[in-house]
Design an enzyme around this catalytic site. Structure first.
Site, PDB file in Angstrom:
ATOM      1  N   LYS A  88       0.811  -1.229   0.000  1.00 50.57           N
ATOM      2  CA  LYS A  88       0.000   0.000   0.000  1.00 50.57           C
ATOM      3  C   LYS A  88       0.840   1.273   0.000  1.00 50.57           C
ATOM      4  O   LYS A  88       0.426   2.300  -0.511  1.00 50.57           O
ATOM      5  CB  LYS A  88      -0.945   0.004   1.198  1.00 50.57           C
ATOM      6  CG  LYS A  88      -2.109  -0.963   1.003  1.00 50.57           C
ATOM      7  CD  LYS A  88      -3.277  -0.587   1.875  1.00 50.57           C
ATOM      8  CE  LYS A  88      -4.482  -1.450   1.544  1.00 50.57           C
ATOM      9  NZ  LYS A  88      -4.294  -2.849   2.002  1.00 50.57           N
ATOM     10  N   GLU A 126      -9.548   7.350   4.034  1.00 50.77           N
ATOM     11  CA  GLU A 126     -10.489   6.456   4.711  1.00 50.77           C
ATOM     12  C   GLU A 126      -9.762   5.139   4.943  1.00 50.77           C
ATOM     13  O   GLU A 126      -8.835   4.789   4.197  1.00 50.77           O
ATOM     14  CB  GLU A 126     -11.735   6.226   3.857  1.00 50.77           C
ATOM     15  CG  GLU A 126     -11.642   5.101   2.822  1.00 50.77           C
ATOM     16  CD  GLU A 126     -10.587   5.299   1.751  1.00 50.77           C
ATOM     17  OE1 GLU A 126     -10.253   6.456   1.455  1.00 50.77           O
ATOM     18  OE2 GLU A 126     -10.086   4.289   1.222  1.00 50.77           O
ATOM     19  N   SER A 182       1.439  -9.923  -1.109  1.00 56.19           N
ATOM     20  CA  SER A 182       1.142  -8.490  -0.943  1.00 56.19           C
ATOM     21  C   SER A 182       1.522  -7.930   0.416  1.00 56.19           C
ATOM     22  O   SER A 182       1.777  -6.738   0.551  1.00 56.19           O
ATOM     23  CB  SER A 182      -0.344  -8.236  -1.211  1.00 56.19           C
ATOM     24  OG  SER A 182      -1.157  -9.049  -0.386  1.00 56.19           O
TER      25      SER A 182
HETATM   26  C1  LIG Z   1      -5.154  -3.873   1.735  1.00 49.68           C
HETATM   27  C2  LIG Z   1      -4.482  -5.129   1.393  1.00 49.68           C
HETATM   28  C3  LIG Z   1      -4.919  -5.936   0.316  1.00 49.68           C
HETATM   29  C4  LIG Z   1      -6.146  -5.630  -0.487  1.00 49.68           C
HETATM   30  O1  LIG Z   1      -6.104  -4.427  -1.186  1.00 49.68           O
HETATM   31  P1  LIG Z   1      -5.880  -4.388  -2.766  1.00 49.68           P
HETATM   32  O2  LIG Z   1      -6.159  -2.969  -3.121  1.00 49.68           O
HETATM   33  O3  LIG Z   1      -6.836  -5.344  -3.383  1.00 49.68           O
HETATM   34  O4  LIG Z   1      -4.481  -4.781  -3.025  1.00 49.68           O
HETATM   35  C5  LIG Z   1      -4.199  -7.080   0.012  1.00 49.68           C
HETATM   36  N1  LIG Z   1      -3.116  -7.450   0.733  1.00 49.68           N
HETATM   37  C6  LIG Z   1      -2.670  -6.707   1.773  1.00 49.68           C
HETATM   38  C7  LIG Z   1      -1.476  -7.182   2.532  1.00 49.68           C
HETATM   39  C8  LIG Z   1      -3.340  -5.532   2.145  1.00 49.68           C
HETATM   40  O5  LIG Z   1      -2.890  -4.814   3.179  1.00 49.68           O
END
Ligand SMILES: *Cc1c(COP(=O)(O)O)cnc(C)c1O
Length: 396
Positions: free
Chosen positions: A88, A110, A376
């Site tokens: 993020k 938000e 992610s």
């Molecule tokens: C917020 C988050 C997501 C989901 O958000 P996307 O906008 O779909 O990427 C996925 N993985 C992690 C680790 C997150 O913090």
């Protein structure tokens, strides 16, 4: 073919469906963002911060034990190693630099689970600007550690007290704030959602992920294109980043993994592309979960980051045109994958990312395929949840 058009559409999805009062804010952004982010000094500062502050490039790791198990060549893109623990921050760094060049001294955001709030509070501290994060009152209770992080970083966390007191109510409060403070405030949206130009702008900031994958895979295998790329989808920003430079490489399959919660037809789910239909949410036309008279259905997933009733318009277009495949993974399957990954590779993933890894169990692939799994985020924030299931998944 999969890029946004001049009016902000991906096929029939996207656009800017906003109240008239918000029009000046969004219009100012739309008119200026491309020019600003293509400037040399912007790119230089963005790349420098991604390198020295975020820790990029993140590694592309060949996972040997995982590959042996699944009989494929599996690489992990290590977004879990980014500063703050997830992808993020790539987006919030980009947007804070943009806000500075637009002369905005006050930032609003938000947040649902608090991850985007933390990433925003981080870059505001970095730049020394005021940060106000709107968060549903219920989420403030449920996500106490992230609330503490935001406060530690100097942000003000404002509770949204209306409706279900969750993410959508926090979004409404943020929009109200922006309408009232159009001159000095920039609204940092946390995923590839919202009115044009947000989905494309956020995708561009996250596209550093696939830019790096191409270079790293070429170095490691002699071919920059894998057979398959897999990423989880909440709003869709990590998936958009992982897919971006592959959108027109038709030989690379794109797999988007949604949270099925307790099961697609259980009534407790976030599998938007399966049970959703076309409608308008947070300023764009896309797929969302709604009742027959158009009220948004509360989503559910064990993973707070995937607990969103829509998907970004890019993903709605990719899935409905057949360019991307959608897979749904239940809470239980994701938990099992998180334990499996921890034991096989010594990496504790975020619950969101565990959904992408669980897709290996359902996905069609050929023996020997090269697969990139987008990791992610890291799992520190989810340990309390994981530890509840220790007895159940404590297997070899
Ligand atoms: C917020 C988050 C997501 C989901 O958000 P996307 O906008 O779909 O990427 C996925 N993985 C992690 C680790 C997150 O913090």
């Amino acid at each position: 073919m999969y890029k946004v058009d001049d009016r902000g559409y991906y096929g029939k999805f996207g656009g800017a469906y906003i109240p008239e009062l918000l029009h000046p804010c969004v219009e100012e952004l739309r008119r200026n963002y491309e020019k600003i982010i293509s400037q040399k000094d912007f790119q230089k500062e963005f790349e420098q911060l991604l390198a020295d502050y975020v820790g990029r490039p993140t590694p592309l790791y060949f996972a040997k034990r995982f590959s042996d198990h699944y009989q494929a060549n599996i690489y992990f893109k290590r977004e879990d190693l980014c500063h703050t623990g997830a992808h993020k921050v790539n987006n919030t760094i980009g947007q804070i630099l943009l806000a500075q060049r637009l002369g905005k001294k006050r930032i609003i955001a938000e947040t649902g689970a608090g991850q985007h709030g933390v990433a925003t509070a981080t870059v505001c501290a970095l730049m020394g600007v005021d940060c106000i994060v709107y968060m549903g009152e219920k989420d403030i209770e449920r996500q106490a550690p992230n609330v503490k992080r935001m406060k530690m970083l100097g942000a003000e966390v404002r509770p949204a007290l209306s409706g279900s007191k969750t993410l959508k109510d926090a979004t409404n409060e943020a929009i109200r704030d922006w309408i009232n403070n159009p001159d000095n405030t920039h609204y940092i949206i946390g995923s590839v959602v919202g009115p044009h130009p947000y989905p494309e702008m956020v995708a561009k900031f996250q596209s550093v992920i696939s830019k790096e994958i191409k270079k790293q895979l070429l170095e490691k295998t002699g071919n920059e294109n894998p057979d398959i790329i897999v990423a989880c989808v909440g709003g869709g920003s990590n998936a958009a980043g992982a897919f971006y430079h592959y959108l027109n490489e038709e030989n690379t399959r794109l797999v988007a993994v949604e949270a099925a919660g307790l099961g697609i037809h259980s009534g407790e789910t976030a599998a938007t592309s399966v049970i959703g239909s076309e409608g308008i949410i947070h300023g764009s036309r896309t797929l969302l979960m709604q009742t027959s008279d158009g009220q948004i259905v509360e989503p559910y997933s064990i993973s707070a980051g995937l607990d969103y009733p829509g998907i970004g318009p890019l993903h709605a277009h990719l899935i409905s045109s057949g360019r991307a495949e959608a897979i749904s993974v239940t809470d239980e399957e994701a938990l099992r994958a998180a334990y499996f990954l921890s034991r096989k590779e010594g990496i504790i993933p975020a619950l969101e990312s565990a959904h992408a890894f669980a897709a290996m169990e359902q996905m069609d692939y050929e023996k020997g395929d090269t697969v990139v799994l987008n990791l992610s985020g890291r799992g520190d924030k989810d340990l309390a949840t994981y530890s509840k299931y220790f007895e159940k998944f404590n297997e070899k």
